[in-house]
Scaffold this active site. Sequence first.
Site: not given
Length: 450
Positions: A15, A81
Site C-alpha cells: 500500500r 510473523t
Amino acid sequence: MDTALIILAAGKGTRMNSDLPKVLHPVAQSPLLEHAMASGATLEPAHTVVVAGHGADLVRAAAQSFDETATVVEQTEQLGTAHAVAQARDALTGFDGMALVLYGDTPFVQPETLERMRDALAQHDVVVLGFDAIDPARYGRLVLKGDTLERIVEFKDATEAERAITLCNSGVVACKSGLLFELIDAVGNDNASGEYYLTDIIGLARDRGLSATVVTCPEVETMGVNSRADLAVADAAFQTRARAGLLEDGITLMAPETVYLARDTVIGRDSVIEPNVVFGPGVTVESGATIRAFSHLEGCHVSRGAIVGPYARLRPGTELAEDVRVGNFVEIKNAEIQAGAKVNHLSYIGDACVGTRANIGAGTITCNYDGVMKHHTHIGADAFIGSNTMLVAPVTIGSGAITGSGSVITSDVEPDALALSRAPQVEKPGRARKLFETLKKQKEQRQRKS
Ligand code: UD1
Ligand code: CA
C-alpha cells in the site's frame, strides 16, 4: 536479563505504492526501521536481529548504518510473523535472555513501555504488548481470563464475541529466547490466512501451563505505517510529541507548529527556536542558543549562546562554538567556527576553520572545490576578512590578519598582515557626465530611427 531484539521488516508494504521497502520510508527524517531500532536500543540489547525480505540489501544497509553490529537475516518468503521470527533462530543460538519482537513499521513504542515488558517477563513466561483500540478494526484480539492472557485470536479467525473485544495485540512480544523458538516450532498454519501466526504462541504456552500476561500502552505507541497517508499521520504525531517534549524541557518554541524536528534532534534548556526552523538528522543545540526564523540545520552542533539565522543553513560537519554569530543567507558546511567568531551576512564557509573572534565580512566565500577535490581554508584568531573576499583553498589566513574587500586570496597570508588583491582604483574627473551625455544621445538617435 540480557535482551535480544528481533525486528520484523520483511513485508513489502504494497500500500505504500513504492520501490522503496516500507520500513525505509522516513518519519522525522529517519527510516521507520531506525525508530524501532532506536527504541529497542535503549534496553542495551546484546543482539539485534533484523528480519529482512523485500529490498533486503537496502534494509541491511540501513540497519547496519544505524547499528553496525546488527545481524540481518533474510526471510525469502513471507509466510507469517511466526515464520519471520523463526529466521532469527540461528543468529540467537546459545542466547538465553529475553527475546523482544518488534515491528520495523511500528515506530513509536516508547523505551519505558519496553522496560515494563522486561520487568513483567521476570514474573511470566510470555508478555504481550496490548492497547485499547478506539477502532479495533482488523487487529488481533487479546483473550484474557483475569490477568492471564489465554490466547490471541486474529480478526479473520475470531467469533463475533471475540471481535467485540477492544483490547488488541500491538505485535510486540517478549519471551525467553529458547522458549520462544520452541513455541514457534509448534505453530502451524491452519487458519483463515494460511500463515504461521506468532500470536499462536500464547495459546501454545498456556496449553503447557506456562504463564502469559499483557502490558498495555497508549494506542499512539502502537501505530503502524501501511500507506503514505499513515506516514504523514505518523510524522505529524511525532512532531506533536517532540515539540511538546521540548517545551516541557525548557525550550522556547515561538510557533511550535512551524518547527520541524528530526528523530534525534537534541536542544538544550533555555534555547529559543523562532518560527519555521527545520532540523535535519544529527543536530544538537546546547543551552541558551537562539535559532532564528527560517533556518535549516542538519548534522551540526551549536554551542551555548550562539545565534543562528534568520535564513541560515548549517550543513553536516558544522561545529559552532560558544557565542558564535551566523547571520542571514549564510551557508556553512564541514567547518569549525570557534568561540565568538562572526559570519553575519551572505557567506559560504565550507571545509574551513574560523578562529576565535574572527570576523567574516559580507559575501565572503571559501572557494573550496576545484571541480575534482575539496580543499581546506584556515582563518586564524581575530582575523578580519573584508567583504566579498574569495578565499581560494587551500589557503591559510594568519591570526590578526586583514584581507581587503573584494580580494581574491590565492596564497597564504602571514599573521597580522594586510592582504589586498584587487585592481587599483582609477579616477577620471568629469568623465561620468560626458559618458551620460553620449549615452543619452545614442538613445535619442535610436528612438528617432524606430
Ligand atoms: C499482526 C498480528 C496482529 C496484530 C497486528 C498489529 C499476527 C499473526 N498478527 O497482524 O495480532 O494486531 O500485527 O499490527 O502476528 N512480517 C514479516 N514477515 C512475514 C509477515 C510479517 O516480516 O512473513 C512483518 C511485516 O512486515 C510487519 C509485521 O511483521 O512489519 C506484521 O505483519 P502484518 O502482516 O502486518 O501483520 P498483521 O496482519 O497486521
Ligand atoms: Ca500490519
